[in-house]
Motif scaffolding. Sequence first.
Motif: not given
Length: 673
Positions: A12, A16-17, A413-414, A455, A457-458, A538
Motif C-alpha cells: 500500500s 500511495e506514491r 485502502n490503496p 493517489k 487512498g487520498s 489523507w
Amino acid sequence: MPDRAESSAIESGLHERRLFSPAPEFAERAHVRTLDEYRALHKRSIEDPEGFWAEAAGHLEWFSPWKKVLEWKAPDAKWFVGATTNLCHNCVDRHVKDGHGDETAVIWEGEPMQPAGPETAHITYADLQRETAKFGNVLKSLGVRKGDVVTIYMPMIPELAVAVLACARIGAVHSVIFGGFSASAIADRVHDAKSRVIVTADGGWRRGKIVPLKDNVDAACTQIDTIDHVVVVQRTGEQTVWHAKPSDSHGGKRDHWWHDLMAAADENCPCEHMDSEDPLFVLYTSGTTGKPKGILHTTGGYMVQTALTAKVVFDLKPGEDVYWCTADLGWVTGHSYIVYGVMPNRVPTLMYEGAPDYPDKDRFWSIVARHKVSKFYTAPTAIRAFMKWGEEHPKKHDLSSLRVLGTVGEPINPEAWMWYHRVIGAERCPIVDTWWQTETGGHMITPLPGATPTKPGSCTLPFFGVDAAIVNDQGEEQPLNSGGLLAIRRPWPSMLRGILGDRQRFIDTYWSRIRNDKGEPYYFAGDGARRDEDGYFWIMGRVDDVINVSGHRLGTMEVESALVSHEAVVEAAVVGMPHEIKGTGIAAFVTLAPGFEASEALRTALRAHVGEEIGAIAKPDQIRFAEAVPKTRSGKIMRRLLRDIAAGRADTGDTTTLEDFSVLAKLRESEES
Ligand code: WTA
C-alpha cells in the motif's frame, strides 16, 4: 521474509506514491480540465467566496433574489439571505417548464428477479411533477403544514423519491430513517423530531427476504403516542395489520394505503416559496455522546453546493449520463447524491432496491450494463466485498459505459482503490474519493475527475470555497505529513445549521474544540488527517468515539447503552477493531450481572438485543466477557488497551470465558500515566 501484514503495508505504501492523471480525451471535455484551472478557481473561491457562490447559484432558479450572499457570525451562517426558492422546483418542475418533461428523471430497479429480468421503471420529470404534487396534497390533507416534520421509513422504491420531493414541494421537513434501523431507533427519532406522520411500506425486498417495515413502525408506535397518520405503500403484498388512531376511540383511521390517498389527490400543488434558510430536512447521525442527533439542513445553500459538486465532481452532462449512487436514501449520501444534487443537473439518477449479491454476486454489474451507467458512486466496504467475491463477477458484464467512479464514507485502502481502478474502471475511469459528512451536506475534499491527478487512498484537494486545514487545538497549521485535526476555517453553503432542539450540543460538538489566536472557532470535523508534500489530504479516521462500520457512523456509547439495557449486562465497553470487509468492526467487552453465565447462547442473545435496540449494523462482531472493564485510576475506560486486545495486538490468554484484565491494565496504566 516480511509477513502478510508487512508485505501488504509495503504494497500500500507503493500504491500511495503512484499518481494517476486523467486521460486527455476525458479531461478535454470535462467541466474542469486541468489542475491549473482547478487551482485558479479554488483561489478565486477563497478570495471572493460571495462572488464565486453567487455565480454558482445563478445556475439554479430562484423565485426572488438574495439581498446578501452570506451573513456569518460563528457558528451561524446564512446563505443567499432573503432569497426564495424550492428544491422540488429545481429538481423537477423546472425541467418540465423548460420542455424536458418526457426525459427520464429516475431509473428504478427492484430486487426480485423474474425469468424475464428484474422489474424496472423509468420515471420522467412530468411523472414526478404529477406524483409529488399529488403526494404534497395528500400530506396537506393529513394536516402537514410548512415546517412540520414528516418521518419517512421506506425501501428504495420510486415512492421514496416522491415522498422526499413532495415534502420539499410543500415546505415540510423530512426525516428519513434508514430501513435497517429498528423500532426503538424509529421511536427515538420520531419523538425527538415531534413528527406526527410516518410514510412507510408494507415491506421491502432485501436479499430475497422481506424487511418488515410496517411491523417496525407499528412496534415504534407502541413506544410513542404522537403519530396520527401512517401512510403505507404496497410493495410486497404482505399482510399488514391495520391500526386506528390512538387518540380516536371512534375508529378513525391511523393507517392509510398510499394508493388510496393518491387516487383521490388533486394534481395541482404549486411549489411553496421557501426562504433560503427555511429547513429542508433533518437527518439523524451518531456522535460521541448520547443518542443520535438530528442534523439540520436548510434550503438555498444546500441546493447550490450539492448541485455544483454533483456537476463538477461527477462531471455530469444532461443527455449523456446515467448516474448511479448505490447508497440508501436513508443516509446523507442518498439525500445529496441520489436526489438533491443530481436532479437539478437533469441527469437520470438510478435507484436500486436491494442487495449487491442477489440473486448473485454480479448484480451490481448487471445493473451497470443493463442501464448503461456512466457515473458510479459506492463505498469502500462494498468494493472490498467485490474484491473478495472475485473478478469473475464484473468480468461477466459489459462495463464500457462507465466514465467516472466515486467512493465515499470511509478511508479507502490503496489495494481496494487499485482493484476498483483496474477491474471496474478498466484503468480508464478517474476515481473520485470524496470526503464529506452528514454535517457538511455536500462534498468538501475531492478530486475533480478531469483535473486532479489522484493517489490511491487520498481524497486529494479541497473543493471550491472550502478552506480545509490540518491544525492543532489552537488552530495552528501542522507541518506537512504530520497528523492533526481536520478543520474547516470558513463557512460553506451546505453546512449544517444546527442540531434539532439542541443548540448547546451543536456548539460543543463542532465549534468548541478548535479556536485560533483571535478566539474564533473553526469547524471541527471529528477526523484526523494529514497533508502530504503536494498538499493532498489523507484522512486517518475519527479522533472521537465514533466508529465507521461499513461506512456507517455509530457511536460506541450508543452500542454500550444498548448492551447495558439487557438484563444480563452490568457494564459494557465498545471499541472499533480492524475488519477485512467493514473497515471497522465492533468489539464489545461486557461484564455480566450476578446469576448470568458467559456462554455462546448469551452472546447470540446480546447481538440480537443490540439489533433490536439500534439495527443490524450495530451488532457487535466480537463479544468478550470480562471480569471487569479495565479503567484508569480516574475511572476512564482504557479504550486503547481494549482496542489492542480486540485487534489481537495484546493477548489476555483466555478469549472464550471471562477475561481478567487486571495484569494488563496495571501495565497499561503505568504506561498511560
Ligand atoms: C468518514 C458520509 C475517508 C469520515 C458522507 C467522516 C471518509 C465520516 C470519507 C462521515 C472519505 C467519509 N475518506 N473518510 N472519502 N468520506 N468519511 O456523516 O470519518 O455518514 O467524518 O457522511 O465518514 O460520515 P457520514
